[in-house]
Design an enzyme around this catalytic site. Structure first.
Site, mmCIF file in Angstrom:
data_model
loop_
_atom_site.group_PDB
_atom_site.id
_atom_site.type_symbol
_atom_site.label_atom_id
_atom_site.label_comp_id
_atom_site.label_asym_id
_atom_site.label_seq_id
_atom_site.Cartn_x
_atom_site.Cartn_y
_atom_site.Cartn_z
ATOM 1 N N ARG A 61 -24.782 -5.503 11.401
ATOM 2 C CA ARG A 61 -26.104 -5.843 11.939
ATOM 3 C C ARG A 61 -26.210 -7.318 12.294
ATOM 4 O O ARG A 61 -26.977 -7.696 13.167
ATOM 5 C CB ARG A 61 -27.188 -5.489 10.918
ATOM 6 C CG ARG A 61 -27.311 -4.009 10.648
ATOM 7 C CD ARG A 61 -28.186 -3.758 9.452
ATOM 8 N NE ARG A 61 -27.741 -4.549 8.304
ATOM 9 C CZ ARG A 61 -28.378 -4.646 7.153
ATOM 10 N NH1 ARG A 61 -29.497 -4.003 6.975
ATOM 11 N NH2 ARG A 61 -27.906 -5.376 6.170
ATOM 12 N N HIS A 114 -7.504 3.737 -9.602
ATOM 13 C CA HIS A 114 -6.237 3.022 -9.796
ATOM 14 C C HIS A 114 -5.410 3.568 -10.977
ATOM 15 O O HIS A 114 -4.219 3.809 -10.841
ATOM 16 C CB HIS A 114 -6.505 1.533 -10.021
ATOM 17 C CG HIS A 114 -7.422 0.922 -8.993
ATOM 18 N ND1 HIS A 114 -7.381 1.285 -7.668
ATOM 19 C CD2 HIS A 114 -8.386 -0.025 -9.087
ATOM 20 C CE1 HIS A 114 -8.299 0.592 -7.002
ATOM 21 N NE2 HIS A 114 -8.921 -0.206 -7.835
#
Ligand code: NDP
Ligand code: BG6
Length: 484
Positions: free
Chosen positions: A49, A244
């Site tokens: 934006r 992870h």
């Protein structure tokens, strides 16, 4: 590099005014450019934006690359940044996506190849961006490939991950979707498979017959810093374990895949996740530890009475022939004394000892440790005879260091590899939808169970310490200790 008029791909980054783009994506793309790994005229278009012109965006990115790439040079930057563009827009506006599409098409001209859409917005906007790409008709592959890379976190739990998968699949086919777990892009993590499957001597001992336990530690010195808005909701299990740590577990535990391709590799990882034994309700105290660093509640944005764990240790079992009975201990925490990611495989002791030991003394077990970061290395401990004394033994190491074998700067940032693979259409280092859902299915009950009355109590640990004592006790109960 490439032919001047050859078709080249375009990378569109959504959320391009953000921290990830500035700190990771742009430096990685610039490094790939400098190394000649991507076509020199690869177009990169930022979308967010913020009201940048192309030039203002280039200036912003220049600052990021200067700070985060050690290859920065004025000439290279000038050449690289000629192919950087920006299209301001709102992730919820189909008109803005159409404008973006028109800009990309104009830039591509006669030299269009595929497009990589990288979703680096806040996660709650991933569904909107995927939907808008569909509504603006930017996803079709009638002429050239289209792929979408989705950052973590992919969902906040199983149901939101399934919902996101549904939204994404409404626009893209699974083979077009690349879900990021940046650990998979780390060289030392990729090396786990090479170590296991390009050497014949380890596989025969890689099972319950010889392995006593496996330990996976991801220890961090960083605190949550300014990320409390996200972290206080997520906590360490959702932030680190769901992705992870479970990914590291699958790589250590999986069977050799039939081939080194995304399908075969991910099939094996899915089999491991499917075989992880869920922790039975009411048994969490035996299997988990949760803790919070003492100053956590003072961090800006953290609820004053937050019970979000910043540290956890979990014991898991894998119910298959290879691993039955072998505990896998996983731990991760923030604000600890040292930063270290290590996978340690602890082997069984000799069944009978020939050598005289002091009362109560045991032979130290052999340990194979893969130091994922920061001191990238692998070592194997074994007993050696101390010279010039009868039979006295000492624990010593075989050692391999990446820096001494391949040079100090041989290890690129994980994002370089991941971006390159996504551009090449190799999804091996990305997580498949079923993998993500299985991982959430394992973590959800643990994360939810931590607030039950019979959950392990929330411990507190000092910032800069080794973590909670409960984590030591978790292993001590089974006769083990964390490999230091
Ligand atoms: P940011 O919070 O910096 O957001 C990226 C951009 O998205 C912002 O610059 C902003 O641009 C736009 N944005 C933010 N909020 C809104 C909103 N409500 N509506 C529309 N646009 C919005 O994120 P990061 O760059 O830190 O991370 C991007 C993604 O990558 C996240 O999902 C994060 O979880 C993930 N990630 C980030 C890591 C990192 O190191 N930063 C590491 C691992 C994963 P604008 O205001 O110009 O529209
Ligand atoms: C991110 C987590 O996925 O991984 C962070 O959101 C964590 O909380 C980071 O700090 C660790 O990554 P690395 O590469 O620094 O080990």
């Amino acid at each position: 590099m490439n032919e001047p008029d050859a078709p080249t791909p375009t990378i569109v980054i959504f959320g391009a005014s953000g921290d990830l783009t500035r700190r990771k994506l742009m430096p990685a793309l610039y490094n790939l450019y400098c190394k000649g790994r991507i076509p020199a005229s690869t177009r990169i278009v930022g979308f967010a934006r913020s009201d940048y012109s192309h030039d203002a965006f280039r200036q912003e990115m220049r600052a990021g690359v200067k700070e985060h790439s050690d290859r920065y040079g004025e000439d290279d930057w000038a050449a690289f940044s000629r192919n950087l563009y920006y299209s301001p827009g709102n992730p919820n506006s189909v008109e803005d996506f159409r404008r973006l599409d028109a800009l990309v098409a104009e830039l591509e001209g006669e030299r269009a190849a595929g497009r990589l859409y990288y979703l680096a917005t806040p996660p709650q906007l991933y569904p909107a961006v995927a939907t808008m790409l569909g509504q603006a008709n930017m996803h079709g592959e009638s002429e050239h490939w289209r792929r979408v890379v989705i950052e973590k976190p992919f969902g906040a739990d199983l149901s939101s991950a399934c919902e996101l998968n549904e939204k994404v699949h409404a626009v893209f086919k699974e083979r077009q979707v690349y879900r990021i777990d940046h650990y998979l892009g780390k060289e030392t993590v990729q090396n786990v498979s090479v170590f296991r499957f390009a050497n014949a001597i380890f596989e025969p001992i890689w099972s319950r017959n010889y392995v006593d336990c496996v330990q996976i530690s991801v220890l961090e010195t960083v605190t949550v810093g300014r990320r409390a808005g996200y972290y206080d909701q997520a906590g360490v299990l959702r932030d680190m374990f769901q992705n992870h740590l479970l990914q590291l577990l699958t790589l250590i535990a999986m069977e050799p895949p039939a081939a080194l391709n995304a399908q075969a590799l991910r099939n094996e990882k899915v089999k491991v996740l499917s075989a992880v034994r869920p922790i039975a309700p009411g048994r969490l105290r035996e299997h988990a530890v949760q803790a919070q660093y003492r100053s956590y509640r003072d961090e800006p944005g953290v609820a004053p009475r937050s019970r979000t764990p910043t540290y956890a240790a979990v014991k898991l079992h894998i119910d298959n022939w290879r691993w039955q009975g072998v505990p896998f201990y996983l731990r991760s925490g923030k604000a600890l004394a040292e930063r270290k990611t290590r996978i340690a495989v602890q082997f069984k002791r000799p069944p009978h000892t020939l050598f005289a030991l002091k009362p109560g003394e045991k032979l130290a077990p052999n340990i194979l440790a893969m130091e994922i970061q920061p001191d990238e290395s692998i070592y194997l401990t074994f007993q050696a005879k101390v010279p010039d004394v009868g039979i006295a033994m000492q624990n010593v190491n075989f050692n391999f260091h990446y820096a001494s074998a391949f040079g100090g700067d041989a290890i690129p940032d994980a994002y370089e590899r991941l971006l390159l693979d996504a551009l090449h259409g190799d999804a091996s280092l990305f997580t498949r939808s079923d993998e993500i859902e299985l991982a959430w299915g394992l973590i959800d009950p643990i994360a939810a169970g931590l607030s039950d009355p019979d959950a392990p109590p929330l411990e507190f640990y000092e910032e800069g310490s080794a973590g909670p004592t409960g984590a030591q006790q978790l292993l001590a109960r089974d006769g083990f200790e964390w490999v230091m």
